[in-house]
Design a protein around this motif. Structure first.
Motif, PDB file in Angstrom:
ATOM      1  N   ASP A 108    -105.881   0.863 -34.415  1.00 52.27           N
ATOM      2  CA  ASP A 108    -108.138   0.740 -34.982  1.00 52.27           C
ATOM      3  C   ASP A 108    -106.927   2.056 -35.860  1.00 52.27           C
ATOM      4  N   ILE A 109    -106.665   2.898 -35.028  1.00 54.97           N
ATOM      5  CA  ILE A 109    -106.817   4.886 -34.999  1.00 54.97           C
ATOM      6  C   ILE A 109    -105.721   4.796 -36.255  1.00 54.97           C
ATOM      7  N   VAL A 110    -104.724   4.016 -36.034  1.00 58.54           N
ATOM      8  CA  VAL A 110    -103.351   3.777 -36.937  1.00 58.54           C
ATOM      9  C   VAL A 110    -103.996   3.385 -38.497  1.00 58.54           C
ATOM     10  N   ALA A 111    -104.402   2.664 -38.754  1.00 56.21           N
ATOM     11  CA  ALA A 111    -105.334   1.913 -39.725  1.00 56.21           C
ATOM     12  C   ALA A 111    -106.318   3.118 -40.672  1.00 56.21           C
ATOM     13  N   LYS A 112    -107.113   3.610 -39.509  1.00 55.21           N
ATOM     14  CA  LYS A 112    -108.168   4.571 -40.106  1.00 55.21           C
ATOM     15  C   LYS A 112    -107.316   5.668 -40.863  1.00 55.21           C
ATOM     16  N   VAL A 113    -106.209   6.010 -39.982  1.00 56.48           N
ATOM     17  CA  VAL A 113    -105.156   7.067 -40.435  1.00 56.48           C
ATOM     18  C   VAL A 113    -105.243   7.086 -41.940  1.00 56.48           C
ATOM     19  N   LEU A 114    -104.303   5.426 -42.485  1.00 54.09           N
ATOM     20  CA  LEU A 114    -103.601   5.183 -42.967  1.00 54.09           C
ATOM     21  C   LEU A 114    -104.355   4.574 -44.350  1.00 54.09           C
ATOM     22  N   ILE A 115    -104.675   3.462 -43.781  1.00 53.54           N
ATOM     23  CA  ILE A 115    -105.004   2.672 -44.881  1.00 53.54           C
ATOM     24  C   ILE A 115    -106.240   2.530 -44.990  1.00 53.54           C
ATOM     25  N   THR A 116    -106.130   2.765 -47.037  1.00 59.27           N
ATOM     26  CA  THR A 116    -107.689   2.881 -48.045  1.00 59.27           C
ATOM     27  C   THR A 116    -107.878   1.518 -48.719  1.00 59.27           C
ATOM     28  N   LYS A 117    -108.716   0.786 -48.365  1.00 61.75           N
ATOM     29  CA  LYS A 117    -109.101  -0.586 -48.665  1.00 61.75           C
ATOM     30  C   LYS A 117    -108.033  -0.903 -50.344  1.00 61.75           C
ATOM     31  N   GLY A 118    -107.596  -1.875 -49.796  1.00 62.60           N
ATOM     32  CA  GLY A 118    -106.655  -2.499 -50.827  1.00 62.60           C
ATOM     33  C   GLY A 118    -104.997  -2.594 -50.195  1.00 62.60           C
ATOM     34  N   ASP A 119    -105.333  -1.352 -50.196  1.00 59.79           N
ATOM     35  CA  ASP A 119    -103.336  -1.164 -49.453  1.00 59.79           C
ATOM     36  C   ASP A 119    -103.199  -2.176 -48.714  1.00 59.79           C
ATOM     37  N   LYS A 120    -101.298  -2.769 -49.234  1.00 61.77           N
ATOM     38  CA  LYS A 120    -100.944  -3.831 -48.412  1.00 61.77           C
ATOM     39  C   LYS A 120    -100.142  -3.156 -47.199  1.00 61.77           C
ATOM     40  N   ILE A 121    -100.945  -4.244 -45.879  1.00 66.77           N
ATOM     41  CA  ILE A 121    -100.287  -4.674 -44.651  1.00 66.77           C
ATOM     42  C   ILE A 121     -99.328  -5.674 -44.960  1.00 66.77           C
ATOM     43  N   ALA A 122     -97.773  -5.354 -44.111  1.00 65.58           N
ATOM     44  CA  ALA A 122     -96.794  -6.612 -44.222  1.00 65.58           C
ATOM     45  C   ALA A 122     -96.770  -6.721 -42.889  1.00 65.58           C
ATOM     46  N   ILE A 123     -97.155  -8.547 -42.783  1.00 65.13           N
ATOM     47  CA  ILE A 123     -96.990  -8.761 -41.194  1.00 65.13           C
ATOM     48  C   ILE A 123     -95.840 -10.065 -41.681  1.00 65.13           C
ATOM     49  N   TRP A 257    -102.622  13.822 -37.105  1.00 68.80           N
ATOM     50  CA  TRP A 257    -103.866  12.976 -38.342  1.00 68.80           C
ATOM     51  C   TRP A 257    -104.252  12.070 -37.292  1.00 68.80           C
ATOM     52  N   LEU A 258    -103.710  11.586 -36.151  1.00 63.98           N
ATOM     53  CA  LEU A 258    -103.989  10.581 -35.673  1.00 63.98           C
ATOM     54  C   LEU A 258    -105.035  11.590 -34.037  1.00 63.98           C
ATOM     55  N   VAL A 259    -104.402  12.530 -34.316  1.00 65.76           N
ATOM     56  CA  VAL A 259    -104.843  13.391 -33.094  1.00 65.76           C
ATOM     57  C   VAL A 259    -106.964  13.183 -33.549  1.00 65.76           C
ATOM     58  N   ILE A 260    -106.459  13.790 -34.547  1.00 67.18           N
ATOM     59  CA  ILE A 260    -108.391  14.439 -35.435  1.00 67.18           C
ATOM     60  C   ILE A 260    -108.643  12.885 -35.619  1.00 67.18           C
ATOM     61  N   ALA A 261    -108.364  11.987 -36.121  1.00 67.97           N
ATOM     62  CA  ALA A 261    -108.826  10.395 -36.085  1.00 67.97           C
ATOM     63  C   ALA A 261    -109.279  10.404 -34.649  1.00 67.97           C
ATOM     64  N   LYS A 262    -108.339  10.503 -33.981  1.00 63.16           N
ATOM     65  CA  LYS A 262    -109.477  10.080 -32.189  1.00 63.16           C
ATOM     66  C   LYS A 262    -109.830  11.306 -31.779  1.00 63.16           C
ATOM     67  N   GLN A 263    -110.434  11.912 -32.096  1.00 64.84           N
ATOM     68  CA  GLN A 263    -111.385  13.227 -31.980  1.00 64.84           C
ATOM     69  C   GLN A 263    -112.004  12.410 -32.489  1.00 64.84           C
ATOM     70  N   GLY A 264    -112.906  12.045 -33.525  1.00 67.62           N
ATOM     71  CA  GLY A 264    -113.662  11.387 -34.093  1.00 67.62           C
ATOM     72  C   GLY A 264    -114.431   9.957 -33.406  1.00 67.62           C
ATOM     73  N   THR A 265    -113.706   9.338 -32.864  1.00 71.80           N
ATOM     74  CA  THR A 265    -113.349   8.011 -32.410  1.00 71.80           C
ATOM     75  C   THR A 265    -114.142   8.135 -30.697  1.00 71.80           C
ATOM     76  N   ASP A 266    -113.447   8.552 -29.955  1.00 71.02           N
ATOM     77  CA  ASP A 266    -113.946   9.224 -28.284  1.00 71.02           C
ATOM     78  C   ASP A 266    -113.286  10.318 -28.031  1.00 71.02           C
ATOM     79  N   LEU A 267    -112.808  11.607 -28.749  1.00 67.47           N
ATOM     80  CA  LEU A 267    -113.154  12.768 -28.352  1.00 67.47           C
ATOM     81  C   LEU A 267    -111.949  12.339 -26.763  1.00 67.47           C
ATOM     82  N   HIS A 268    -111.304  11.638 -26.068  1.00 70.12           N
ATOM     83  CA  HIS A 268    -110.324  11.752 -25.523  1.00 70.12           C
ATOM     84  C   HIS A 268    -110.351  10.462 -24.648  1.00 70.12           C
ATOM     85  N   THR A 269    -109.162   9.678 -24.192  1.00 73.87           N
ATOM     86  CA  THR A 269    -108.806   8.364 -23.280  1.00 73.87           C
ATOM     87  C   THR A 269    -109.672   9.226 -22.382  1.00 73.87           C
ATOM     88  N   GLN A 270    -110.227   8.209 -21.327  1.00 73.10           N
ATOM     89  CA  GLN A 270    -111.140   8.893 -19.987  1.00 73.10           C
ATOM     90  C   GLN A 270    -109.704   9.250 -18.644  1.00 73.10           C
TER      91      GLN A 270
END
Ligand SMILES: Cc1ncc(COP(=O)(O)O)c(C=O)c1O
Length: 399
Positions: A108-123, A257-270
């Protein structure tokens, strides 16, 4: 109030997983389920966790219960930085490691940091559905890359990279969920070259590599291209998923950036769970307990392969994973595995029809994902026999 009118555009793209519905059916009493994707409860080191819970309070006191920094609990970070290179798996240092709330939250956090609507993810197709549901919130476009019996095909990936501007590649290279396939070393090296050449980021999701029952460990792709890979792993399969402890290793600039985004999600892991995981690693408990998990699962995997060999009708093929939790059965053309699923459920055996692991409609109809970690070897043999008889009957009635 109609809540539907209030939902964000992003939420409107979310879907309940069809597999959750299947898992509800298979929770019925008496069902032998090869459908689940979770560790066997008897794999959990309950006595060790009990002992460590006290030790955590003795050693770390209030720090194990306090808010902590987003990057993760220092003793766990240190333990991982010592441990991971011993397994010769990944390149890691203090600036590239972050602890997350399960590896699911990394997705979730990687996508939050990298993906803008319409960006392509190869899977790769089929793929881990939990990743798709994490990515969906950020409204990417998916580009499916062809796979064969060894996993994703580097030539097909290169073609995709030439034709599309890919923002992120998502792969589970070792004991993949759902197929159990492991990408061979030569393909890993080639993919590392490709992502460097085309300057693309790869998310290497690796929850299963520690669960190896046969054969030799294979290097991560991250080792060959650390500046282009976000490596993700977890304590869920080697300790307990309920603790929700995962870890990510990313290039230093991205980690920021992952750390900044994670801060907004849950501050830190338990903190308490991280403290337990720290002592589990640094106190040698993982080294003591992991072989027990492997010895629990290995006979189950062997029993499933033997039963498939013995009972499945002609025309079926399957993967022979050297580890992990799943194998993938491919039926003959025209086999409808969803139909087979309904027949088997009536006989108290369940699995997941493979089509659910594709995001495109109409593919994988003849495939099945079988889990071999949740039930005993005897029950696995019985379940495979049931699937084989139902498949045989269906194939006869189709003739
Ligand atoms: C491929 C893959 N990635 C990630 C996860 C999520 O695991 P975690 O418990 O670490 O969040 C799973 C869980 O089964 C998985 O199969």
């Amino acid at each position: 109030m109609r809540i539907e009118d209030k939902l964000s555009e992003r939420t409107q793209h979310m879907q309940a997983s069809a597999i959750r519905e299947i898992l509800k059916v298979v929770a019925q009493p008496g069902m032998i389920s090869l459908a689940g994707g979770i560790p066997a409860p008897e794999s959990f080191p309950i006595d060790i966790i009990r002992e460590l819970s006290n030790e955590v309070l003795d050693e770390f006191g209030a720090a194990a219960l306090q808010y902590d920094k987003t990057e993760g609990f220092d003793p766990l970070r240190e333990a991982l930085i010592n441990y991971l290179p011993q397994r010769n798996l990944v390149n890691v240092n203090d600036k590239t490691l972050t602890i997350f709330s399960g590896s699911q939250s990394i997705l979730d956090i990687v996508a939050k940091v990298l993906i803008t609507k319409g960006d392509k993810i190869a899977i790769e197709a089929p793929s881990y559905l939990g990743a798709i549901s994490a990515f969906n919130a950020y409204q990417p476009e998916y580009i499916s890359v062809a796979t064969d019996d060894e996993g994703i095909m580097p030539d097909a990936l290169e073609e995709t990279l030439k034709q599309h501007t890919i923002k992120l590649i998502y792969l589970v290279p070792t004991f993949q969920n759902p197929t159990g396939r492991t990408l061979p070393l030569a393909r890993r090296k080639r993919i590392a070259e490709l992502i460097q050449h085309y300057d693309v980021l790869l998310l290497e999701d690796d929850p299963y590599s520690a669960l190896r029952y046969r054969g030799e460990a294979v290097s991560s792709i991250q080792q060959f291209a650390p500046e282009h890979v976000i490596y993700s792993s977890t304590f869920s399969k080697i300790l307990a998923p309920g603790l929700r402890i995962g870890f990510g290793i990313a290039p230093e600039a991205l980690t920021h950036w992952l750390v900044i985004a994670k801060q907004g999600t849950d501050l830190h892991t338990q903190s308490f769970g991280q403290a337990i995981a720290a002592l589990y690693l640094s106190g040698g408990y993982l080294t003591e307990h992991l072989p027990r998990i492997i010895e629990l699962y290995r006979p189950r995997r062997d029993a499933m392969l033997k039963a498939l060999e013995t009972y499945m009708p002609q025309g079926f093929r399957w993967t022979e994973p050297e580890g992990g939790m799943f194998l993938w059965v491919m039926g003959p053309d025209g086999l409808d595995a969803e139909n087979l699923y309904h027949q088997c459920v009536q006989n108290s055996v369940a699995f997941v029809p493979g089509r659910y692991f594709y995001f495109e409609q109409g593919v994988g109809i003849e495939t099945l994902r079988l889990n071999f970690t949740m039930v005993s070897a005897d029950m696995i043999t019985q379940a495979v026999q049931t699937i084989a008889s139902a498949a045989e009957a269906m194939m006869l009635s189709n003739q």
